[in-house]
Write a protein that holds these residues in place. Structure first.
Motif, PDB file in Angstrom:
ATOM      1  N   TYR A   2       1.101  41.863  19.068  1.00 28.85           N
ATOM      2  CA  TYR A   2       0.033  41.611  20.031  1.00 28.85           C
ATOM      3  C   TYR A   2       0.606  40.877  21.226  1.00 28.85           C
ATOM      4  O   TYR A   2       1.599  40.148  21.111  1.00 28.85           O
ATOM      5  CB  TYR A   2      -1.110  40.807  19.388  1.00 28.85           C
ATOM      6  N   CYS A  20      -3.152  31.485  14.547  1.00 29.53           N
ATOM      7  CA  CYS A  20      -1.917  32.253  14.325  1.00 29.53           C
ATOM      8  C   CYS A  20      -1.128  31.682  13.139  1.00 29.53           C
ATOM      9  O   CYS A  20      -0.740  30.517  13.148  1.00 29.53           O
ATOM     10  CB  CYS A  20      -1.043  32.228  15.572  1.00 29.53           C
ATOM     11  N   CYS A  24       3.311  31.730  16.902  1.00 25.29           N
ATOM     12  CA  CYS A  24       4.163  32.425  17.877  1.00 25.29           C
ATOM     13  C   CYS A  24       3.576  32.435  19.284  1.00 25.29           C
ATOM     14  O   CYS A  24       4.042  33.171  20.147  1.00 25.29           O
ATOM     15  CB  CYS A  24       4.490  33.831  17.396  1.00 25.29           C
ATOM     16  N   CYS A  39       5.632  37.652  16.404  1.00 25.73           N
ATOM     17  CA  CYS A  39       4.307  38.114  16.000  1.00 25.73           C
ATOM     18  C   CYS A  39       4.433  39.079  14.824  1.00 25.73           C
ATOM     19  O   CYS A  39       5.247  39.997  14.842  1.00 25.73           O
ATOM     20  CB  CYS A  39       3.641  38.829  17.178  1.00 25.73           C
ATOM     21  N   ILE A  40       3.638  38.824  13.789  1.00 22.73           N
ATOM     22  CA  ILE A  40       3.683  39.696  12.599  1.00 22.73           C
ATOM     23  C   ILE A  40       2.563  40.728  12.605  1.00 22.73           C
ATOM     24  O   ILE A  40       2.312  41.383  11.603  1.00 22.73           O
ATOM     25  CB  ILE A  40       3.645  38.863  11.295  1.00 22.73           C
ATOM     26  N   CYS A  42      -0.661  40.563  12.666  1.00 21.52           N
ATOM     27  CA  CYS A  42      -1.759  40.389  11.715  1.00 21.52           C
ATOM     28  C   CYS A  42      -3.116  40.658  12.354  1.00 21.52           C
ATOM     29  O   CYS A  42      -4.062  41.018  11.686  1.00 21.52           O
ATOM     30  CB  CYS A  42      -1.718  38.995  11.115  1.00 21.52           C
ATOM     31  N   GLY A  43      -3.216  40.416  13.682  1.00 19.42           N
ATOM     32  CA  GLY A  43      -4.445  40.729  14.396  1.00 19.42           C
ATOM     33  C   GLY A  43      -5.526  39.667  14.358  1.00 19.42           C
ATOM     34  O   GLY A  43      -6.581  39.848  14.961  1.00 19.42           O
ATOM     35  N   VAL A  44      -5.307  38.544  13.688  1.00 23.50           N
ATOM     36  CA  VAL A  44      -6.397  37.574  13.581  1.00 23.50           C
ATOM     37  C   VAL A  44      -6.719  36.882  14.902  1.00 23.50           C
ATOM     38  O   VAL A  44      -7.823  36.400  15.107  1.00 23.50           O
ATOM     39  CB  VAL A  44      -6.166  36.506  12.479  1.00 23.50           C
ATOM     40  N   CYS A  45      -5.759  36.809  15.816  1.00 19.19           N
ATOM     41  CA  CYS A  45      -6.006  36.131  17.093  1.00 19.19           C
ATOM     42  C   CYS A  45      -6.905  36.948  18.017  1.00 19.19           C
ATOM     43  O   CYS A  45      -7.622  36.391  18.840  1.00 19.19           O
ATOM     44  CB  CYS A  45      -4.680  35.845  17.804  1.00 19.19           C
TER      45      CYS A  45
HETATM   46 FE1  SF4 Z   1      -0.104  35.429  15.686  1.00 16.77          FE
HETATM   47 FE2  SF4 Z   1      -1.185  37.404  14.224  1.00 16.77          FE
HETATM   48 FE3  SF4 Z   1      -1.882  37.096  16.796  1.00 16.77          FE
HETATM   49 FE4  SF4 Z   1       0.555  37.968  16.176  1.00 16.77          FE
HETATM   50  S1  SF4 Z   1      -1.381  39.043  15.775  1.00 16.77           S
HETATM   51  S2  SF4 Z   1       0.054  36.396  17.703  1.00 16.77           S
HETATM   52  S3  SF4 Z   1       0.982  36.808  14.282  1.00 16.77           S
HETATM   53  S4  SF4 Z   1      -2.284  35.632  15.113  1.00 16.77           S
END
Ligand code: SF4
Length: 76
Positions: A2, A20, A24, A39-40, A42-45
């Protein structure tokens, strides 16, 4: 991965940073950036951003934003 875009400029929210799991997010000159290699994906942000400034790098025309995010996250 992301990536943060210019909708983040002047946004004062840091909800994304707090959620996050790998920390990152970095502070650029006037906006936050995401380190593209940390960034892994994950999509939570993404839903936490009130400015809709966090987008996946799979969207069109994201190359310049990927490089921008990389540049400002590697100053640290
Ligand atoms: Fe962080 Fe996940 Fe957002 Fe990447 S997608 S910046 S790992 S919270």
């Amino acid at each position: 991965t992301y990536i943060v875009n210019d909708n983040c400029i002047a946004c004062k929210y840091t909800d994304c940073v707090e959620v996050c799991p790998v920390d990152c997010f970095y502070e650029g000159e006037n906006m936050l950036v995401i380190h593209p290699d940390e960034c892994i994906d994950c999509g939570v942000c993404e839903p936490e951003c009130p400015a809709d400034a966090i987008r996946p790098d799979t969207e069109p025309d994201m190359e310049k934003w990927v490089e921008f995010n990389r540049k400002y996250s590697e100053k640290w």
